[in-house]
Design a protein around this motif. Sequence first.
Motif, PDB file in Angstrom:
ATOM      1  N   PRO A 195      42.887 -14.478  -5.434  1.00  0.00           N
ATOM      2  CA  PRO A 195      43.808 -15.340  -4.687  1.00  0.00           C
ATOM      3  C   PRO A 195      45.279 -15.036  -4.957  1.00  0.00           C
ATOM      4  O   PRO A 195      46.121 -15.210  -4.078  1.00  0.00           O
ATOM      5  CB  PRO A 195      43.434 -16.755  -5.141  1.00  0.00           C
ATOM      6  CG  PRO A 195      42.642 -16.591  -6.393  1.00  0.00           C
ATOM      7  CD  PRO A 195      41.983 -15.265  -6.293  1.00  0.00           C
ATOM      8  N   ASN A 196      45.601 -14.568  -6.153  1.00  0.00           N
ATOM      9  CA  ASN A 196      46.971 -14.145  -6.420  1.00  0.00           C
ATOM     10  C   ASN A 196      47.342 -12.935  -5.575  1.00  0.00           C
ATOM     11  O   ASN A 196      48.452 -12.839  -5.058  1.00  0.00           O
ATOM     12  CB  ASN A 196      47.142 -13.811  -7.906  1.00  0.00           C
ATOM     13  CG  ASN A 196      47.544 -15.005  -8.744  1.00  0.00           C
ATOM     14  OD1 ASN A 196      48.713 -15.366  -8.813  1.00  0.00           O
ATOM     15  ND2 ASN A 196      46.562 -15.636  -9.369  1.00  0.00           N
ATOM     16  N   LYS A 254      47.011 -12.459   6.859  1.00  0.00           N
ATOM     17  CA  LYS A 254      46.124 -11.330   7.161  1.00  0.00           C
ATOM     18  C   LYS A 254      44.725 -11.525   6.565  1.00  0.00           C
ATOM     19  O   LYS A 254      43.809 -10.773   6.883  1.00  0.00           O
ATOM     20  CB  LYS A 254      46.742 -10.016   6.674  1.00  0.00           C
ATOM     21  CG  LYS A 254      46.796  -9.863   5.173  1.00  0.00           C
ATOM     22  CD  LYS A 254      47.512  -8.566   4.774  1.00  0.00           C
ATOM     23  CE  LYS A 254      46.658  -7.351   4.977  1.00  0.00           C
ATOM     24  NZ  LYS A 254      47.301  -6.125   4.434  1.00  0.00           N
ATOM     25  N   PHE A 255      44.573 -12.536   5.694  1.00  0.00           N
ATOM     26  CA  PHE A 255      43.268 -12.797   5.078  1.00  0.00           C
ATOM     27  C   PHE A 255      42.573 -14.023   5.682  1.00  0.00           C
ATOM     28  O   PHE A 255      41.553 -14.459   5.171  1.00  0.00           O
ATOM     29  CB  PHE A 255      43.427 -12.981   3.565  1.00  0.00           C
ATOM     30  CG  PHE A 255      43.857 -11.733   2.850  1.00  0.00           C
ATOM     31  CD1 PHE A 255      42.925 -10.767   2.494  1.00  0.00           C
ATOM     32  CD2 PHE A 255      45.192 -11.506   2.564  1.00  0.00           C
ATOM     33  CE1 PHE A 255      43.323  -9.612   1.838  1.00  0.00           C
ATOM     34  CE2 PHE A 255      45.603 -10.356   1.925  1.00  0.00           C
ATOM     35  CZ  PHE A 255      44.665  -9.401   1.559  1.00  0.00           C
ATOM     36  N   ILE A 256      43.142 -14.581   6.737  1.00  0.00           N
ATOM     37  CA  ILE A 256      42.538 -15.735   7.398  1.00  0.00           C
ATOM     38  C   ILE A 256      41.632 -15.263   8.530  1.00  0.00           C
ATOM     39  O   ILE A 256      42.044 -14.479   9.385  1.00  0.00           O
ATOM     40  CB  ILE A 256      43.616 -16.693   7.957  1.00  0.00           C
ATOM     41  CG1 ILE A 256      44.516 -17.197   6.832  1.00  0.00           C
ATOM     42  CG2 ILE A 256      42.963 -17.855   8.694  1.00  0.00           C
ATOM     43  CD1 ILE A 256      43.813 -18.048   5.811  1.00  0.00           C
ATOM     44  N   LYS A 257      40.391 -15.753   8.527  1.00  0.00           N
ATOM     45  CA  LYS A 257      39.426 -15.405   9.569  1.00  0.00           C
ATOM     46  C   LYS A 257      38.661 -16.668   9.940  1.00  0.00           C
ATOM     47  O   LYS A 257      38.043 -17.304   9.078  1.00  0.00           O
ATOM     48  CB  LYS A 257      38.461 -14.331   9.056  1.00  0.00           C
ATOM     49  CG  LYS A 257      37.462 -13.837  10.088  1.00  0.00           C
ATOM     50  CD  LYS A 257      36.597 -12.722   9.494  1.00  0.00           C
ATOM     51  CE  LYS A 257      35.603 -12.185  10.500  1.00  0.00           C
ATOM     52  NZ  LYS A 257      34.749 -11.125   9.912  1.00  0.00           N
ATOM     53  N   GLN A 275      37.019 -13.988   1.939  1.00  0.00           N
ATOM     54  CA  GLN A 275      36.929 -13.611   0.529  1.00  0.00           C
ATOM     55  C   GLN A 275      36.562 -12.138   0.349  1.00  0.00           C
ATOM     56  O   GLN A 275      37.001 -11.507  -0.619  1.00  0.00           O
ATOM     57  CB  GLN A 275      35.920 -14.508  -0.181  1.00  0.00           C
ATOM     58  CG  GLN A 275      36.384 -15.959  -0.276  1.00  0.00           C
ATOM     59  CD  GLN A 275      35.436 -16.822  -1.081  1.00  0.00           C
ATOM     60  OE1 GLN A 275      34.292 -16.455  -1.328  1.00  0.00           O
ATOM     61  NE2 GLN A 275      35.921 -17.986  -1.505  1.00  0.00           N
ATOM     62  N   LYS A 276      35.770 -11.578   1.261  1.00  0.00           N
ATOM     63  CA  LYS A 276      35.442 -10.155   1.157  1.00  0.00           C
ATOM     64  C   LYS A 276      36.688  -9.297   1.341  1.00  0.00           C
ATOM     65  O   LYS A 276      36.874  -8.293   0.642  1.00  0.00           O
ATOM     66  CB  LYS A 276      34.372  -9.777   2.196  1.00  0.00           C
ATOM     67  CG  LYS A 276      32.991 -10.324   1.867  1.00  0.00           C
ATOM     68  CD  LYS A 276      31.952  -9.793   2.842  1.00  0.00           C
ATOM     69  CE  LYS A 276      30.552 -10.295   2.467  1.00  0.00           C
ATOM     70  NZ  LYS A 276      29.516  -9.786   3.407  1.00  0.00           N
ATOM     71  N   ALA A 277      37.547  -9.717   2.288  1.00  0.00           N
ATOM     72  CA  ALA A 277      38.803  -8.986   2.488  1.00  0.00           C
ATOM     73  C   ALA A 277      39.700  -9.106   1.257  1.00  0.00           C
ATOM     74  O   ALA A 277      40.369  -8.144   0.862  1.00  0.00           O
ATOM     75  CB  ALA A 277      39.526  -9.510   3.721  1.00  0.00           C
TER      76      ALA A 277
END
Length: 505
Positions: free
Chosen positions: A357-358, A366-369, A375-377
Amino acid sequence: MEESASAPKCVLAARRISKSFGAVPVLFSVSFDVCEGEVHALIGENGAGKSTLMKILAGFQPPTSGDILLDGEQIDLPPNGEAEDLGIVLIHQELNLAEQMTVEENIFLGRELTSRGFLDRLTMRRQVEVLLKQVGLDIAPTARISDLSIAQKQMVEITKAMNRNARILIMDEPTAVLTPSETKLFFRQVEQLKKRGVGIVFVSHKLAEVKEISDRVTIMRDGQWIGTKPTSELSLDDMAQMMVGRELSDLYPPMNEVDVDAPVILGVENLSTGKVKNVSFDLRKGEILGFSGLVGSGRTELFEAICGVVPVDSGTIKFDNEVVNFKSVSQARNAGLSYLTKDRKGKGLLLLQKMAPNMSLFSLPKFIKNMMIDQKAEEKALARGIRRFDIRTRDADIRVGDLSGGNQQKLLLAKMMETDPRVIIVDEPTRGIDVGTKQQIYHFIAALAAEGVSVVVISSEMPEIIGICHRVFVMREGRMMGALTGTEINENEIMRYAAGLKEAS
C-alpha cells in the motif's frame, strides 16, 4: 576483544548476541563492548543490525541468545528504557523532547524533585544550571524546547542523560541534521563527556566524523560482526570496504553530458513565497540540478511552492513551456512532476502499513479497478520496485517502519517512479543512509537522467552535490546567491556563496 591489564575498564559488553524476530534472524553471534572514557563507533550499512544491537544494549529488546555484561557481571537488563537507572542511556535519532515544555521541565520529566508534596523548582533549576554548564550549553533553563536549534536540542538530550548519571551514552546518528559548525560544537561536548569517564557508542554513516571522534570502530554487515579495530588503524576507504564487502572507488557514477540545446522542462522566474525571494532558474531535460546552501536557506520552501505544498506569492513557473500554478502535490504529479520529501518517516511513508500500500499510495488512481484497489497490480508494482531499486527485505509483507532507513528511501524512490515523472525533486536523498546505499542511489539518479528524466537534488552534503550534479545553485536566506558549472563546482566556491561572502552579479 578481550581486555588487557592496562586497558580501560569495560563497562558494558555484549557477548555472542543473536536475535530473531519470529523465524527471521537479524543478529548472528555479535560481540561488542564499550569502555569508560572512550567513543566506540558502530558502523555498517542500513540493515546491518546496528539498531537492533543498540536496543539490546539499552534494554529495549531482549536477545534471543547470548549475554549482556555490566561491569563484568552478567545481567538481564530491565525493559522499556528502565536501564537508564543503571546508567545506560539511548538517545534516539528522533529526539524525545516535549517541545512545548522548558529545558528544565524536560530534563526532570518523570523524575521531578518534590518538597513537602510540591515541586521543588528551585533545586531543579540549580541542578539544571550546573548540568548545562558541565556540557557547555549556554541557554536558560526556562527556554522553551521549540525555540532551540537542533544542535541545542541534541545537547539537552545529553543533559537529560547526565541527570540520570549516565555511564554509557548510546547515540544514534546524532549529527545527521547538524550543520558543520554545530557538529564541531557537539564534538567538543563529547570530548568533555569522555574526560568525565562516560563511555559513548557513536552510530553514524558519516565516516569522516567517525574517524575524527572515535577511539575504536566496530563494523557490522548483514547482522554479523566483521571486525573491531582502533580507529587510527583504519582509513575511510578501509571502513567503507569492510561495511559493504566491496570496493567503493566508483561511489559517484560517470556523468552523462547534457545537450546545451536540450529543452527547458522547468523554468522559474522571480518566484517569491513567505521565505523565498525572487528566485529564478531553469532545468533542462536529462539534467541533474543541485541546490546547495546552509540549513534554513529556503531550498525546501522553494520546491514546496513549485509543487503546490505552499502558495506562491508572486513569480512565474513554466512546466514544459506552459505557465502553471500547482495547488497540490497531486496536481504536480499529474503533470509529470514528483517531489520526494526529506521527511520520509513523517510525511513520505505510512510506517505502520506494509510495503504494497505504501508503494501504490502516491499513484493510487492507476491501481483502482471496479472501485476497488487491484491488489495483484499492487503486488506487481512492489515486485517491480524491489527489483529495480534493490530493496532488501526478507519478507515483502513487513511493515515499512521495520525496514532500514536506506530501504525506506529506496521504497520512496520506487513509489515516486510509479507515476512516470518527467521531473523528480529529491530532498536530502541520502540523509542517515550508509555509504553502500548512497552509492546505489547516486547510480539510480544518474540512470534516470540518462533516460531523459530531469532531476533536482536538494542536499546539505556537499560531496554528493559536487559528485552527481551538472549545475549547482546556491541559496542563502531565501535568495539565489549563485549558479556554478564545471570546475566552479567545488567546496570553496559553494561555501563562499552559502556564507554570503560572494554573490552573483
